[in-house]
Design an enzyme around this catalytic site. Structure first.
Site, PDB file in Angstrom:
ATOM      1  N   ASP A 164       7.589  42.202 124.342  1.00 28.77           N
ATOM      2  CA  ASP A 164       6.172  42.375 124.745  1.00 28.77           C
ATOM      3  C   ASP A 164       5.915  43.713 125.373  1.00 28.77           C
ATOM      4  O   ASP A 164       6.959  44.039 126.134  1.00 28.77           O
ATOM      5  CB  ASP A 164       5.938  41.509 125.738  1.00 28.77           C
ATOM      6  CG  ASP A 164       4.438  41.267 125.901  1.00 28.77           C
ATOM      7  OD1 ASP A 164       3.660  40.646 124.935  1.00 28.77           O
ATOM      8  OD2 ASP A 164       3.828  41.259 126.897  1.00 28.77           O
TER       9      ASP A 164
ATOM     10  N   GLU B  59       7.273  45.453 120.763  1.00 28.00           N
ATOM     11  CA  GLU B  59       5.383  45.568 120.500  1.00 28.00           C
ATOM     12  C   GLU B  59       4.947  46.936 121.339  1.00 28.00           C
ATOM     13  O   GLU B  59       5.227  47.132 122.402  1.00 28.00           O
ATOM     14  CB  GLU B  59       4.871  44.612 121.210  1.00 28.00           C
ATOM     15  CG  GLU B  59       3.162  44.524 120.912  1.00 28.00           C
ATOM     16  CD  GLU B  59       2.191  43.818 122.336  1.00 28.00           C
ATOM     17  OE1 GLU B  59       1.274  43.384 121.950  1.00 28.00           O
ATOM     18  OE2 GLU B  59       2.869  43.664 123.182  1.00 28.00           O
TER      19      GLU B  59
ATOM     20  N   ASP C  90      -3.250  38.953 119.058  1.00 27.96           N
ATOM     21  CA  ASP C  90      -4.197  39.876 119.634  1.00 27.96           C
ATOM     22  C   ASP C  90      -5.147  40.400 118.912  1.00 27.96           C
ATOM     23  O   ASP C  90      -6.185  41.152 119.552  1.00 27.96           O
ATOM     24  CB  ASP C  90      -3.460  40.870 120.677  1.00 27.96           C
ATOM     25  CG  ASP C  90      -2.355  40.303 121.558  1.00 27.96           C
ATOM     26  OD1 ASP C  90      -2.574  39.183 122.168  1.00 27.96           O
ATOM     27  OD2 ASP C  90      -1.295  40.969 121.778  1.00 27.96           O
TER      28      ASP C  90
HETATM   29  O1  TEU Z   1      -0.356  42.299 124.274  1.00 33.28           O
HETATM   30  C1  TEU Z   1      -0.354  43.622 124.863  1.00 33.28           C
HETATM   31  C2  TEU Z   1      -1.476  44.415 124.532  1.00 33.28           C
HETATM   32  O2  TEU Z   1      -1.745  45.437 124.887  1.00 33.28           O
HETATM   33  C3  TEU Z   1      -2.618  43.316 124.347  1.00 33.28           C
HETATM   34  O3  TEU Z   1      -3.368  43.438 125.569  1.00 33.28           O
HETATM   35  C4  TEU Z   1      -3.740  44.015 123.709  1.00 33.28           C
HETATM   36  O4  TEU Z   1      -3.775  45.384 123.750  1.00 33.28           O
HETATM   37  C5  TEU Z   1      -4.892  43.203 123.485  1.00 33.28           C
HETATM   38  O5  TEU Z   1      -4.542  41.705 123.610  1.00 33.28           O
HETATM   39  C6  TEU Z   1      -5.757  43.562 122.343  1.00 33.28           C
HETATM   40  O6  TEU Z   1      -6.954  42.508 122.510  1.00 33.28           O
HETATM   41  C7  TEU Z   1       0.975  41.747 124.799  1.00 33.28           C
HETATM   42  C8  TEU Z   1       0.709  40.130 124.243  1.00 33.28           C
HETATM   43  O7  TEU Z   1       0.750  40.235 122.585  1.00 33.28           O
HETATM   44  C9  TEU Z   1      -0.743  39.692 124.644  1.00 33.28           C
HETATM   45  O8  TEU Z   1      -0.852  38.330 123.961  1.00 33.28           O
HETATM   46  C10 TEU Z   1      -0.414  39.405 126.311  1.00 33.28           C
HETATM   47  O9  TEU Z   1      -1.708  39.001 126.681  1.00 33.28           O
HETATM   48  C11 TEU Z   1      -0.226  40.759 126.934  1.00 33.28           C
HETATM   49  O10 TEU Z   1       0.820  41.482 126.286  1.00 33.28           O
HETATM   50  C12 TEU Z   1       0.503  40.449 128.104  1.00 33.28           C
HETATM   51  O11 TEU Z   1       1.732  39.741 128.346  1.00 33.28           O
END
Ligand code: TEU
Ligand code: CA
Length: 525
Positions: free
Chosen positions: A201, A264, A326
Site C-alpha cells: 500500500d 501501489e 479506489d
Molecule cells: O490508496 C492510496 C491512495 O492514494 C488513495 O487515497 C487513492 O488516491 C484514492 O483512494 C483515490 O480515490 C491506498 C488504498 O488503496 C486505499 O484504499 C486506502 O484508503 C489508502 O491507501 C490508505 O491505506
C-alpha cells in the site's frame, strides 16, 4: 527466451473481500466465501489472487487501518480459514498475494497506544510526532488524502502526530530501524505461511522529508476540487530514501523462492519506473495505473503505451491495471461496449494484467445515496466525488436475492442491473463479456506471442489502436476500435482468431471493417 516467472506469465485477480462472497449471513464477504467461489477463479483462468486487507481492524478505512498485522479479523474468518484458503488456492494452481499496509497502522494498534502514552516511552519514535508550530497550529501545511490537515494534536503530550490518511491511521516512522525490523518480521510471518507476494500500500509515501518542509502550492489547482490537491506533494511523497526501504523488502522476499513485490504507486511514468530500482532490485511490479488516467481514445492510448514501454528499464517487466477499489469502474468510465475493447487491450498487451473483481462481468459503479455512504473518503468530503463505495459493491453471482452474495443484508447494496449482470447469466449467454474474458485468457495462456512477445508496430489510424505481438513464428495483430462507429482499415492478410463480438472466427481478410467498439486479434502468416 528466458523462462518466465509465474508473476510475468500470470494474470492477477484482485478480490475486495467484503464484497466477494458472504458465508455466514452477516452481509460481509469472508474467507470461507472466497473458498466457495474458487471454481469461478479457475474457470476464468487467472493465476493469482490479491486480497485487500483481512487483518484485525476497527475498519475506519475498511481494513487499511490495521490493529494487528499477524492475524485475521473475525469478520473475515480465522487464521485456520486463511491456511485452508492458501492450501486450496495452491492445490488449484493459484498464487496468493496479500495486501501489506506499511505506511500507517490503526490508532488502536498497541504500538500506537504505547507511542501516544508519553514523550519518553520506547515506542514514541515509531510514529511521526512533532511540536506545534510557533502559533500553536500544525507543524507544517501537509494535508491528508482524505481532507484537512495531515496532523492531529494529541492532548496527552501536546504534540501532533502525522496521518497521511484518516486521523485513525497514524503514519509509522520508517526512519526508525525498529519499525523496519518489526514490519519485516510481519512479512516473514506471512511468507512462512506460504504467501506468494505482497501488494504494498502507498509505497511512494513511505518516507517523509526529514526537515518537514512545507509543500508548495499547486498552480493547477481548480477551485472546488478536494483539499489535498491544493498543494504539490513534494515533501511528503516520493522521497529519494524510499527506494532504500523498497530494496530491503525485496531482498527479504528474495530469501524465499519466486515471491513477488508489487507497489501501489500513483506517479507519472518517469518517476514510477524508478521503483524497479536501477539494478532491478526494487519492486518487480510497480503498479502501472496509466490506463486509469489516460483518455479512452486511440491517440492518447498510443502515446501512453509507447512512453510507458520505452521508459521500462531493460530487463524489467511491465504491468497493466484497468481498475481497483479506489477508482471508478472501467465500464462506468468508458461504457459497456468499450469495456470489452479494454478487456482485449488489457489481455493482449505485453506485461502482467491485473483484473479487479467484477470487471469480468462488466460491473458498473453502483450509485450510493448519502444515507448509504460507508467510505470515509466520501463522509469527510461529501459531494466532491471522492467516495469509493460505488466501485466496491457486492459481486452478483446469480439473479437470486442479493445476487447470491449473501443471505443477509449486504453491507453495500447491489446494482439495479444484477439480474442480468451476474456470473451465472453471463456463463450461459454465449456472447457475454464474461465469455470474452474467458476466451481472451484461454488464448493468452496458450500463446507465447501474448505471454512474452514485446509490443511491436504500435500505432494508431484514426480511432483505431493497432499493435503486433510475436514469438517464434507466431505473429498476431491487434486492432481496437475506440469509437462507436464503423472503421475501415487496411490489414495485412490474416485470419481473425477472436473478436470482442465473439462471432467471427477463421475469417480471412485483407481489409478489415471494424464494427462499433470492436476489437479483433488477427493471426498473421
Ligand atoms: O490508496 C492510496 C491512495 O492514494 C488513495 O487515497 C487513492 O488516491 C484514492 O483512494 C483515490 O480515490 C491506498 C488504498 O488503496 C486505499 O484504499 C486506502 O484508503 C489508502 O491507501 C490508505 O491505506
Ligand atoms: Ca460474512
Amino acid at each position: 527466451m528466458k523462462e518466465l516467472l509465474w508473476w510475468q506469465r500470470g494474470i492477477i485477480y484482485q478480490i475486495y473481500p467484503r464484497s466477494f462472497q458472504d458465508s455466514n449471513r452477516d452481509g460481509i464477504g469472508d474467507l470461507p466465501g472466497i473458498m466457495r467461489r474458487l471454481p469461478h477463479l479457475v474457470d476464468l483462468g487467472v493465476d493469482a489472487v490479491w486480497i485487500s486487507p483481512i487483518y484485525p481492524s476497527p475498519m475506519a478505512d475498511f481494513g487499511y487501518d490495521i490493529a494487528n498485522y499477524c492475524d485475521i479479523d473475525p469478520i473475515f474468518g480465522t487464521l485456520s480459514d486463511f491456511d485452508n484458503l492458501t492450501a486450496q488456492l495452491h492445490a488449484a494452481g493459484l498464487k496468493l498475494i496479500l495486501d501489506f499496509v506499511p505506511n500507517h497502522t490503526s490508532n488502536q494498534h498497541p504500538w500506537f497506544l504505547e507511542s501516544r502514552f508519553s514523550l519518553t516511552n520506547a515506542r514514541r519514535d515509531w510514529y511521526i510526532w512533532r511540536d506545534p508550530s510557533p502559533d500553536g497550529g500544525p507543524p507544517n501545511n501537509w494535508t491528508s488524502q482524505f481532507g484537512g490537515s495531515a496532523w492531529e494534536l494529541d492532548p496527552t503530550t501536546g504534540q501532533y502526530y502525522l496521518h497521511s490518511f484518516l486521523k485513525e491511521q497514524p503514519d509509522l516512522n520508517w526512519r526508525n530501524h525498529e519499525v523496519c525490523k518489526a514490519m519485516f518480521d510481519v512479512l516473514r510471518f506471512w511468507l512462512d505461511r506460504g504467501v506468494d507476494g505482497f501488494r504494498v500500500d502507498v509505497m511512494w509515501l513511505l518516507i517523509k522529508d526529514d526537515q518537514f518542509r512545507d509543500n508548495p502550492p499547486n498552480p493547477g489547482y481548480q477551485p472546488g476540487a478536494p483539499d489535498n490537491q491544493k498543494l504539490l506533494s513534494v515533501y511528503n511523497s516520493n522521497r529519494p530514501e524510499t527506494l532504500e526501504i523498497v530494496k530491503e523488502m525485496r531482498a527479504l522476499l528474495d530469501t524465499y523462492p519466486e515471491r513477488v513485490l508489487i507497489g501501489e504507486i500513483y506517479l507519472p511514468t518517469p518517476q514510477l519506473v524508478t521503483y524497479y530500482g536501477p539494478n532491478l532490485e526494487g519492486a518487480q511490479l510497480p503498479f502501472n495505473f496509466q490506463l486509469l488516467q489516460t483518455a479512452w481514445a486511440a491517440q492518447p492510448l498510443f502515446e501512453m503505451i509507447r512512453d510507458y514501454i520505452s521508459a521500462i528499464p531493460s530487463g524489467a517487466w511491465p504491468n497493466w491495471v484497468l481498475g481497483n477499489h479506489d477508482q471508478k469502474r472501467i465500464a462506468t468510465r468508458i461504457g459497456a461496449a468499450q469495456a470489452r475493447v479494454a478487456a482485449m487491450l488489457l489481455l493482449t498487451l505485453w506485461g502482467t494484467p491485473t483484473i479487479y473483481y467484477g470487471e469480468e462481468i462488466g460491473m458498473t459503479d453502483v450509485p450510493i445515496s448519502p444515507e448509504e455512504v460507508r467510505d470515509p473518503a466520501e463522509k469527510n468530503q461529501p459531494g466532491l466525488g471522492q467516495g469509493r463505495d460505488p466501485e466496491r459493491t457486492p459481486l452478483p453471482w446469480d439473479d437470486s436475492p442479493s445476487g447470491g452474495f449473501t443471505q443477509g443484508k449486504p453491507w453495500l447494496k447491489l446494482g439495479p442491473d444484477y439480474a442480468t449482470i451476474n456470473v451465472a447469466s453471463q456463463t450461459v449467454q454465449s456472447d457475454s463479456i464474461l465469455n470474452l474474458y474467458r476466451q481472451l485468457i484461454t488464448l493468452r495462456r496458450k500463446s507465447a506471442a501474448l505471454e512474452e512477445g514485446t509490443v511491436e508496430a504500435l500505432r494508431f489510424e484514426g480511432d483505431v489502436l493497432l499493435y503486433e505481438r510475436s514469438s517464434g513464428d507466431e505473429h498476431l495483430a491487434i486492432f481496437l476500435n475506440t469509437r462507436h462507429d464503423t472503421q475501415r482499415i487496411a490489414a495485412k492478410t490474416g485470419k481473425v482468431i477472436l473478436s470482442t463480438y465473439l462471432d467471427r472466427h477463421d475469417e480471412s481478410l485483407d481489409t478489415l471493417h471494424l464494427r462499433p467498439a470492436e476489437g479483433v486479434i488477427i493471426q498473421l502468416p
